[in-house]
Design a protein around this motif. Structure first.
Motif, mmCIF file in Angstrom:
data_model
loop_
_atom_site.group_PDB
_atom_site.id
_atom_site.type_symbol
_atom_site.label_atom_id
_atom_site.label_comp_id
_atom_site.label_asym_id
_atom_site.label_seq_id
_atom_site.Cartn_x
_atom_site.Cartn_y
_atom_site.Cartn_z
ATOM 1 N N PHE A 77 -21.527 22.396 -15.018
ATOM 2 C CA PHE A 77 -21.883 21.030 -14.629
ATOM 3 C C PHE A 77 -22.505 21.007 -13.234
ATOM 4 C CE2 PHE A 77 -20.645 17.012 -12.511
ATOM 5 C CZ PHE A 77 -21.364 16.120 -13.303
ATOM 6 N N VAL B 100 -26.264 20.925 -14.446
ATOM 7 C CA VAL B 100 -26.391 19.498 -14.761
ATOM 8 C C VAL B 100 -26.614 18.658 -13.512
ATOM 9 C CG1 VAL B 100 -25.272 17.492 -15.794
ATOM 10 C CG2 VAL B 100 -25.003 19.762 -16.846
ATOM 11 N N VAL C 18 -29.750 16.083 -13.085
ATOM 12 C CA VAL C 18 -29.489 14.649 -13.229
ATOM 13 C C VAL C 18 -29.570 13.908 -11.896
ATOM 14 C CG1 VAL C 18 -27.776 12.924 -13.909
ATOM 15 C CG2 VAL C 18 -28.096 14.994 -15.292
#
Length: 363
Positions: free
Chosen positions: A214, A218, A222
């Motif tokens: 993450f 990610v 993001v």
């Protein structure tokens, strides 16, 4: 399973007690508490890793800086392992086991798993180094054959020609395959020799892995508008650089043709006493400079670590002097090679195993 039994040799037991007395006296004569330097690193190294991550994501528009920062994170990952994780597993950083436990758990945040690694390292590797079926560090992967007296099969017969393509994927295998197999595959050494693993540890392992991916991939995509290609590419280069760096440290210390891979007898006995076993299966490296001692965790003095794991690497220089002198006096098998020679010897081992040289001699 019944655990392997070291050869009981009263004379070797006396020898080790004598060596231990000399080592203890040598270390006790050192006035300073050198472990304070590792305690300082326990703050600096993790902060450096986090700092490089922040430098990357806060300068995501500068692609070269993003990539460079992630590559350096890979280097610091290995430095954290050498200087902190390894010592914390042996409770050598702090007197408090709880503080060592906290440092050990840094491993969970950089893609590995502290619980299963400590089992591999302490209960498996240190207990039975280079013993097939008990030492997880030489557990066969299928692609490469490390143990000399097992017959090479299939692609293993060509391993000396393609190993340099496999080794850069070392940490990918660790993150995606090895950890999961050690948790769930009943045919793996960990589960066969040490029993079941608590469910809570399995949940924690998966949770930490998800958190790792993450924040590594990610979050940049993001929250910092990093392209998918850049995020994946930089992370890939981080793990590749860490794998290569880690193997330069790990490969020259056990899996060499000069080191023994002791076979168990029918009654699970080992051919050497504990003292001789550690010397027969382990070697040191000749490199001994400020960089090796203070940055690379004195990985060059590995015999000292196996014989005296209760001392941190900050004392290995003096301990090794005592070991080398003692080994010469008593005809013990102490070995020490230059780094590049040791790496070349590892390739020789792969080639010998591919050609079944040992197997043919046994026949």
């Amino acid at each position: 399973m019944e655990k392997p039994i070291y050869l009981k040799d009263p004379e070797d037991a006396k020898l080790f007690n004598e060596l231990r007395k000399k080592v203890n006296q040598r270390v006790e004569a050192i006035p300073e508490n050198r472990d304070i330097y590792i305690q300082i690193k326990a703050v600096i190294l993790p902060l450096s890793y986090v700092g490089l991550y922040l430098l990357a994501v806060l300068n995501a528009e500068r692609h070269w800086l993003y990539i460079l920062s992630f590559i350096l994170m890979g280097i610091f990952l290995v430095l954290i392992y050498l200087n902190l994780i390894h010592e914390a597993a042996h409770n050598n950083i702090y007197k408090s086991k709880k503080l060592n436990w906290l440092v050990l758990h840094i491993f969970d945040f950089v893609g590995a798993n502290s619980y299963i690694w400590k089992k591999r390292h302490i209960v498996s590797h240190h207990a039975y180094p280079n013993v097939d079926g008990w030492d997880t560090d030489i557990e066969q992967s299928g692609l490469l054959l490390i143990v000399p007296w097992i017959k090479a099969k299939g692609i293993q017969k060509y391993q000396h020609k393609f190993f340099f393509l496999v080794y850069p994927l070392y940490l990918f295998n660790w993150m995606f395959i090895r950890d999961f197999r050690d948790f769930f595959d009943k045919d793996r050494v960990i589960l066969k020799t040490q029993g079941s693993i608590p469910v809570v540890e399995k949940i924690k392992m998966v949770g930490y892995k998800l958190f790792y991916f993450f924040y590594q991939i990610v979050v940049p995509i993001v929250f910092f508008k990093v392209s998918i290609g850049l995020a994946l590419g930089a992370w890939f280069l981080q793990v590749i650089s860490a794998s290569i760096f880690a193997l330069f440290v790990l490969l020259p210390l056990h899996p060499l043709p000069d080191n023994a891979f002791p076979k168990l007898s029918k009654d699970n006995g080992l051919p050497f006493s504990w003292l001789r076993h550690q010397l027969e299966v382990t070697n040191d490296l000749k490199e001994n400079n400020w960089l090796v001692r203070n940055v690379l965790g004195n990985f060059n003095f590995h015999v000292a670590h196996h014989l005296f794991p209760n001392y941190s690497y900050m004392y290995y220089n003096e301990i090794t002097e005592e070991i080398e002198k003692f080994a010469k006096e008593h005809g013990l098998a102490y070995k020490r090679f230059p780094l590049m020679t040791a790496l070349s010897k590892h390739r020789d081992l792969l080639k010998q195993n591919a050609n079944n040289a040992y197997y043919i001699l046994e026949e």
